[in-house]
Write a protein that holds these residues in place. Sequence first.
Motif: not given
Length: 223
Positions: A100-113, A146-157
């Motif tokens: 689950a964490l992989a998706g938002p993590a890649v979005n954060f990396i892309q934001a940095f890039v 990154f922020a939206f997908n980390l919202f703590p409710l399934p089915p979001l990441d």
Amino acid sequence: MNFPDLIQTILIYGLPVVFAITLHEAAHGYVAHLRGDNTAWMMGRVTLNPMPHIDPMGTLVMPIVLFLATGGNFLFGYARPVPVNFSRLHHPKRDMVWVALAGPAVNFIQAFVWAFAMYGLIAAGVEERYFIEVCKAGVKVNAVMFAFNLFPLPPLDGGRILVGLLPWKQAVWLSRVEPYGFYIVMALVILKVVDTLWMAPIMSLTFELLSLMLSPFEFLLKP
């Protein structure tokens, strides 16, 4: 919003959105593959080709309709979720967190890039405004995902991460929300609860962290 403005917005946001969605979904499938579930891998979903990840309604129709209906003030969409059989993971409850964490993590990396690319363009004296705006769009799109997908409710990441971290009893209770989670999240978005209580503070922290990470490269902007 008039037609020329719409075309301009699509041209600026098109590439960042495609990359953001494609890499987000592929990351889920790739980490699942590493942790023992080959479902997405066998279905061809661990790919940089955006087509398998695009949902006609959620990725194309819904965002465009909402964008036009609200004059660009509200935008929501989704891609085809990557299939993951959590029971096949080496350690299902623990590995669910990493998948689950992989998706938002890649979005954060892309934001940095994208932000780093913008620094590089400015330092190189590139005056074509289009490229700078595309980089800004890349930062914004990925920070939002990154922020939206980390919202703590399934089915979001974020919900699946929470299920993986909670004790079994609480995890089972929260996982039962998943069939209704999308509708709950949509209602909270419409009521601006997600925006006020989650997106605003998380986005602020995200941009502050990006600024901190980019601070060593500020010399690029010096004449």
